[in-house]
Design an enzyme around this catalytic site. Structure first.
Site, PDB file in Angstrom:
ATOM      1  N   ALA A 199      42.159  39.945  55.373  1.00  0.00           N
ATOM      2  CA  ALA A 199      42.153  38.859  54.392  1.00  0.00           C
ATOM      3  C   ALA A 199      42.995  37.699  54.916  1.00  0.00           C
ATOM      4  O   ALA A 199      44.014  37.899  55.561  1.00  0.00           O
ATOM      5  CB  ALA A 199      42.718  39.360  53.069  1.00  0.00           C
ATOM      6  N   ASP A 223      32.782  33.291  46.973  1.00  0.00           N
ATOM      7  CA  ASP A 223      33.696  32.207  46.604  1.00  0.00           C
ATOM      8  C   ASP A 223      35.091  32.459  47.160  1.00  0.00           C
ATOM      9  O   ASP A 223      35.814  31.522  47.492  1.00  0.00           O
ATOM     10  CB  ASP A 223      33.763  32.082  45.068  1.00  0.00           C
ATOM     11  CG  ASP A 223      32.413  31.674  44.515  1.00  0.00           C
ATOM     12  OD1 ASP A 223      32.057  32.110  43.416  1.00  0.00           O
ATOM     13  OD2 ASP A 223      31.698  30.949  45.212  1.00  0.00           O
ATOM     14  N   GLY A 224      35.462  33.731  47.285  1.00  0.00           N
ATOM     15  CA  GLY A 224      36.795  34.035  47.821  1.00  0.00           C
ATOM     16  C   GLY A 224      36.892  33.603  49.277  1.00  0.00           C
ATOM     17  O   GLY A 224      37.898  33.039  49.707  1.00  0.00           O
ATOM     18  N   ARG A 330      36.361  47.441  44.026  1.00  0.00           N
ATOM     19  CA  ARG A 330      35.600  46.630  44.984  1.00  0.00           C
ATOM     20  C   ARG A 330      34.436  47.416  45.577  1.00  0.00           C
ATOM     21  O   ARG A 330      33.430  46.835  45.943  1.00  0.00           O
ATOM     22  CB  ARG A 330      36.515  46.121  46.106  1.00  0.00           C
ATOM     23  CG  ARG A 330      37.057  44.745  45.818  1.00  0.00           C
ATOM     24  CD  ARG A 330      37.487  44.040  47.083  1.00  0.00           C
ATOM     25  NE  ARG A 330      37.858  42.678  46.788  1.00  0.00           N
ATOM     26  CZ  ARG A 330      36.993  41.668  46.696  1.00  0.00           C
ATOM     27  NH1 ARG A 330      35.715  41.886  46.891  1.00  0.00           N
ATOM     28  NH2 ARG A 330      37.394  40.457  46.403  1.00  0.00           N
ATOM     29  N   ARG A 336      31.055  45.252  40.105  1.00  0.00           N
ATOM     30  CA  ARG A 336      32.419  45.528  39.622  1.00  0.00           C
ATOM     31  C   ARG A 336      32.772  44.588  38.488  1.00  0.00           C
ATOM     32  O   ARG A 336      33.508  44.929  37.565  1.00  0.00           O
ATOM     33  CB  ARG A 336      33.400  45.428  40.781  1.00  0.00           C
ATOM     34  CG  ARG A 336      33.584  44.027  41.365  1.00  0.00           C
ATOM     35  CD  ARG A 336      34.543  44.057  42.548  1.00  0.00           C
ATOM     36  NE  ARG A 336      34.919  42.753  43.033  1.00  0.00           N
ATOM     37  CZ  ARG A 336      34.206  42.035  43.910  1.00  0.00           C
ATOM     38  NH1 ARG A 336      33.085  42.527  44.386  1.00  0.00           N
ATOM     39  NH2 ARG A 336      34.608  40.833  44.298  1.00  0.00           N
ATOM     40  N   ASP A 532      39.460  31.045  41.337  1.00  0.00           N
ATOM     41  CA  ASP A 532      38.322  31.205  42.265  1.00  0.00           C
ATOM     42  C   ASP A 532      38.185  32.649  42.732  1.00  0.00           C
ATOM     43  O   ASP A 532      37.872  32.904  43.886  1.00  0.00           O
ATOM     44  CB  ASP A 532      38.491  30.311  43.498  1.00  0.00           C
ATOM     45  CG  ASP A 532      38.204  28.871  43.153  1.00  0.00           C
ATOM     46  OD1 ASP A 532      38.069  28.040  44.068  1.00  0.00           O
ATOM     47  OD2 ASP A 532      38.117  28.585  41.951  1.00  0.00           O
TER      48      ASP A 532
END
Ligand SMILES: CCCCCCCCCCCCC/C=C/[C@@H](O)[C@H](COP(=O)(O)O)NC(=O)CCCCCCCCCCCCCCC
Ligand SMILES: Nc1ncnc2c1ncn2[C@@H]1O[C@H](COP(=O)(O)OP(=O)(O)O)[C@@H](O)[C@H]1O
Ligand SMILES: [Ca+2]
Length: 571
Positions: A199, A223-224, A330, A336, A532
């Site tokens: 990440a 979007d992440g 997830r 989810r 977001d």
């Protein structure tokens, strides 16, 4: 018949073959249009094909209006050069030679790949091959088309691509390799691809790379992932231009490097709201054509520290709890959210706090005017112009300092507090959380849903999925068009830690016990902010909208009149 004035040399017109049909093909470089239609053999006085075709082309060019239709009256085709993906040499399939070629040398062929609009904003890359016997004519056409394509300066040639193998259904890599890379290759775009390993890998990498090498950045994910690239790019540009983004009042430097989104996530609302569909091929074609769509970005601060930027949803209460509940599942992929949404709905929690905001006085539109943001949006152009005048006045001190004035404050118990910078249209809610929000008008819409019954909240939610219902038409729902926002929860963390009296500590631990056992009916003290799709640690925040801070490879939602249903394959 009036004399045919001499055509300006900008119109090239020939009779070429498409499959086994003869077609009159016209390239009008003045209007940058390529058109072709089948020529049927004329009975009676045989006019020379060239004369007929030139005269018709002239009529057509003179008659053409601004709004393009992709079809000539007699089922021909017309394609703007700006929507041609590429032109290249082609092999003509033997079976099309037919009789007339058997004694001739091999014919010369070139293929034009162009964008074809399908239903619901879906784009497809269509190909048509023209061939002729005359090599010189063939070279002339290839040269003329490629010269026009070369002039399209807005098209990217070098891209930096980040793939998130982990988001959505974990198909990011396949989506890119199977659907996007072939199109980039066709358009002779070179891409440096980085598959992220952890990440924030993409965000950190953007601080290191030499951005001058690239015409744009592409993120393959949801979007992440887009949010990561957004933070990387904005952070990098502020650092390069020495702007301290921790100061909530400071205007930020605009980022002109465009970002492309290949949707491969769970919600993909940024892609959906700027292109109209979550389809990798459609997004790839918008990138290839070099579209440019400015986008507002909101900065979220807690005291003197920048927390996050947001372009879609900043949500407290319902959407915050939905996100919090979904993070541990997830493995469920996009589902989810529905699973967590159902649980959150049943828990039916409300949260107390104080909301204050500055309405966007100069905004041209309003959240309930049903004027949705479309390609080339008038409201976005007008509002951003007004904003620029406003800022110019403030910098020259002509305007009394507006920062302190006309704050509106609302205290209460809320099911959800949502600030959306754009409509947040997505497959779950095709019109979005605020259908009339604009992509580039310098404002955000604040939606306050006060404490209400489960049934009423459900009715409010369900209206998000229906196209002809107004999700704001409830006594417990208020919506405002704003440019700055602040929130203070009634039970802010600092109070609990500072005060020593038993009550508060008891309440905090009690709340802790409750969180572990959500069955109990008490209302948990605080929710979390869903920014977001990422959660924020702090609940007391302030936010302000920065108009058109970034650009996307998109053009907004086009009017549907441009849609071609599946063309009958006449030629
Ligand atoms: C009963 C049907 C109710 C349908 C309600 C639909 C409302 C959906 C609004 C969607 C707002 C989307 C805002 C986007 C935020 C995204 O930035 C962000 C990150 O996206 P990423 O995963 O691609 O990284 N996405 C999210 O935060 C997810 C929010 C979506 C929440 C969906 C909630 C589902 C609601 C289900 C309620 C079921 C109640 C049924 C009771 C009988
Ligand atoms: N290689 C990776 N491993 C783990 N997490 C990643 C990786 N790449 C990106 N992420 C993180 O995954 C999160 C979700 O990415 P996203 O593409 O939005 O998927 P989704 O739409 O399913 O949420 C983002 O916050 C991003 O920072
Ligand atoms: Ca906006």
């Amino acid at each position: 018949m009036e004399p045919v004035q001499p055509l300006t040399p900008r119109v090239l017109c020939s009779v070429l073959s498409v499959k086994s049909h003869s077609c009159e093909v016209t390239l009008d470089s003045g209007r940058a249009l390529l058109s072709w239609k089948e020529v049927r053999p004329r009975r009676g006085r045989e006019r020379s094909r060239a004369g007929a075709c030139l005269a018709q082309a002239f009529q057509r060019v003179r008659g053409l209006t601004g709004t393009l239709t992709h079809r000539l009256p007699s089922a021909g085709h017309i394609v703007p050069v700006s929507e041609i993906v590429s032109v290249g040499e082609a092999d003509v399939d033997e079976k099309y030679y037919g009789m007339q070629w058997k004694h001739m040398c091999k014919p010369h062929a070139f293929t034009v790949h162009y964008v074809q609009r399908m239903k619901k904003h879906r784009w497809r890359c269509k190909a048509v091959t023209f061939w002729c016997s005359d090599e010189q004519l063939y070279c002339h056409w290839l040269q003329a088309l490629n010269d026009l394509l070369e002039q399209l300066a807005c098209r990217p040639k070098r891209l930096l691509v980040y793939i998130n193998p982990y988001g959505g259904k974990k198909k990011g890599r396949q989506i890119y390799e199977k659907k996007v890379a072939p199109l980039f290759c066709l358009a002779s775009i070179t891409a440096d691809v980085i598959v992220t390993e952890y990440a924030n890998h993409a965000r950190d990498n953007i601080y290191e790379v030499n951005l001058d090498k690239y015409d744009g950045i592409v993120c393959v994910g949801g979007d992440g992932m887009f949010s990561e690239v957004l933070h990387g790019l904005i952070g990098r540009i502020q650092k390069d231009s020495d702007v301290d983004h921790n100061n909530p009042k400071i205007p930020l430097s605009r980022c002109y490097m465009r970002i492309g989104i290949i949707p491969a996530g769970s919600t993909d609302c940024v892609c959906f709201a700027t292109v109209g569909i979550n389809d990798p091929v459609t997004s790839a074609l918008h990138i290839i054509l070099g579209d440019s769509q400015p986008l507002d970005v909101s900065a979220v601060h807690n005291k003197k520290t920048l927390l996050k930027y947001t372009v879609s949803l900043l949500g407290y209460g319902f959407y915050g709890d939905v996100l919090k509940g979904s993070e541990k599942n997830r493995w469920l992929g996009p589902a989810r959210y529905d699973f967590s949404g159902f649980k959150t709905f049943l828990s039916h929690r409300y949260y107390e706090g104080t909301v204050s905001f500055q309405p966007a006085k100069w905004a041209v539109g309003s959240p309930r005017d049903n004027v949705c943001c479309t390609a080339g949006c008038y409201i976005c152009r007008q509002s951003s112009k007004q904003l620029e005048e406003q800022q110019r006045a403030e910098t020259y001190g002509l305007q009394h300092n507006e920062q302190e004035e006309n704050w509106t404050t609302v205290k209460g118990k809320f099911m959800s507090i949502n600030i959306v910078v754009m409509s947040c249209a997505c497959p779950r809610s095709p019109k979005g959380l605020s259908p009339a929000a604009h992509l580039a008008d310098g404002t955000a819409d604040l939606i306050l849903v006060r404490k209400c019954s489960r049934l009423n909240f459900l009715r409010h939610l369900i209206r998000h999925t229906k196209s002809n219902s107004d999700q704001f038409d409830f006594p417990f729902v208020d919506v405002y068009r704003i440019k700055t926002f602040q929130f203070t929860p009634k039970h802010s963390e600092e109070d609990d830690s500072e005060s020593t009296d038993l009550g508060n500590i008891g309440k905090k631990n009690f709340a802790q016990i409750c969180t572990d056992h959500p069955t109990c009916g008490c209302s948990q003290l605080n929710s979390v902010w869903n920014c977001d799709g990422e959660t924020l640690e702090q609940t007391a925040i302030e936010m302000r909208v920065h108009c058109q801070l970034i650009r996307l490879f998109a053009r907004g939602i086009e009017d549907s009149h441009k849609e071609d249903d599946e063309m009958p394959s006449r030629v």
